[in-house]
Design a protein around this motif. Structure first.
Motif, short mmCIF file in Angstrom:
data_model
loop_
_atom_site.label_atom_id
_atom_site.label_comp_id
_atom_site.label_asym_id
_atom_site.label_seq_id
_atom_site.Cartn_x
_atom_site.Cartn_y
_atom_site.Cartn_z
N TRP A 1 -6.69 -9.66 -8.66
CA TRP A 1 -7.27 -9.51 -7.33
C TRP A 1 -6.22 -9.35 -6.25
O TRP A 1 -6.45 -8.68 -5.25
CB TRP A 1 -8.21 -10.68 -7.02
N GLU A 2 -5.06 -9.95 -6.42
CA GLU A 2 -4.01 -9.87 -5.39
C GLU A 2 -3.38 -8.48 -5.30
O GLU A 2 -2.75 -8.16 -4.29
CB GLU A 2 -2.92 -10.90 -5.66
N GLN A 3 -3.54 -7.68 -6.33
CA GLN A 3 -2.86 -6.38 -6.39
C GLN A 3 -3.78 -5.19 -6.18
O GLN A 3 -3.35 -4.05 -6.29
CB GLN A 3 -2.17 -6.25 -7.76
N VAL A 4 -5.05 -5.44 -5.91
CA VAL A 4 -6.01 -4.35 -5.71
C VAL A 4 -6.71 -4.52 -4.37
O VAL A 4 -6.64 -5.59 -3.76
CB VAL A 4 -7.04 -4.30 -6.87
N ASP A 5 -7.37 -3.47 -3.94
CA ASP A 5 -8.05 -3.55 -2.64
C ASP A 5 -9.57 -3.64 -2.78
O ASP A 5 -10.31 -3.33 -1.85
CB ASP A 5 -7.66 -2.37 -1.76
N ASP A 6 -10.05 -4.10 -3.93
CA ASP A 6 -11.48 -4.21 -4.20
C ASP A 6 -12.15 -5.36 -3.44
O ASP A 6 -13.37 -5.40 -3.36
CB ASP A 6 -11.73 -4.46 -5.69
N ARG B 1 -15.24 -4.34 -10.17
CA ARG B 1 -14.65 -5.49 -9.47
C ARG B 1 -14.43 -6.66 -10.43
O ARG B 1 -13.41 -7.35 -10.35
CB ARG B 1 -15.54 -5.92 -8.29
N SER C 1 -12.63 -8.09 -0.17
CA SER C 1 -12.49 -8.22 1.29
C SER C 1 -11.48 -9.31 1.62
O SER C 1 -11.13 -10.14 0.78
CB SER C 1 -13.85 -8.57 1.90
N ASP C 2 -11.04 -9.33 2.85
CA ASP C 2 -10.11 -10.38 3.29
C ASP C 2 -10.75 -11.76 3.13
O ASP C 2 -10.08 -12.72 2.78
CB ASP C 2 -9.68 -10.16 4.74
N ARG D 1 -10.63 -12.60 -0.50
CA ARG D 1 -9.24 -12.86 -0.89
C ARG D 1 -8.80 -14.26 -0.46
O ARG D 1 -8.11 -14.96 -1.20
CB ARG D 1 -8.32 -11.78 -0.32
#
Length: 143
Positions: free
Chosen positions: A77-82, A70, A84-85, A88
């Motif tokens: 960070w904007e392009q990965v799903d590592d 992570r 949480s909302d 983000r």
């Protein structure tokens, strides 16, 4: 010949720097968990290009249990799903407060934050971003 060495701020203004240390614990007391605080500090430090701070906050985050994967992907960070909302939303807020852009949709960012944070939490996030930006400017001035 004039010296171009940066001052040692801890020697020159220790009382001022000590005053900057205390707010970190106060911010956590207002609902910013340690893991998220690490992400905020590291993200702003990346944007500000403060090498000392990036190293320090990466190390601290790992000690507190953050994964290296992570941390490696925080730059994107904007392009990965590592993340949480909730994370983000906090990272978007941190980015906006660090790279001030007159076109920023502050109301939209606050609306997104309201999905995850109370008014107190948003205020604490703002203080966290402001505090690390202050430290980054001190660190960068020593480059």
């Amino acid at each position: 010949m004039r010296t171009t060495d940066a001052p040692n701020y801890w020697n020159e203004i220790p009382d001022v720097l000590q005053a900057f240390v205390a707010p970190g614990a106060m911010i956590e007391a207002h609902g910013i968990d340690r893991a998220l605080f690490h992400l905020i500090k590291l993200r702003a430090s990346q944007l500000n290009r403060c090498a000392f701070c990036v190293d320090m906050h990466t190390r601290e985050a790992r000690v507190d249990g953050e994964t290296q994967a992570r941390l490696d992907r925080l730059l994107v960070w904007e392009q990965v799903d590592d993340f949480s909302d909730r994370e983000r939303a906090a990272l978007a807020w941190t980015d906006a407060l660090t790279e001030l852009d007159p076109r920023t949709d502050w109301a939209g960012l606050r609306a997104r934050l309201r999905d995850f944070f109370t008014a107190e939490g948003i205020a604490a996030l703002t203080a966290a971003a402001a505090l690390i930006n202050l430290w980054n400017r001190i660190g960068v001035s020593r480059h």
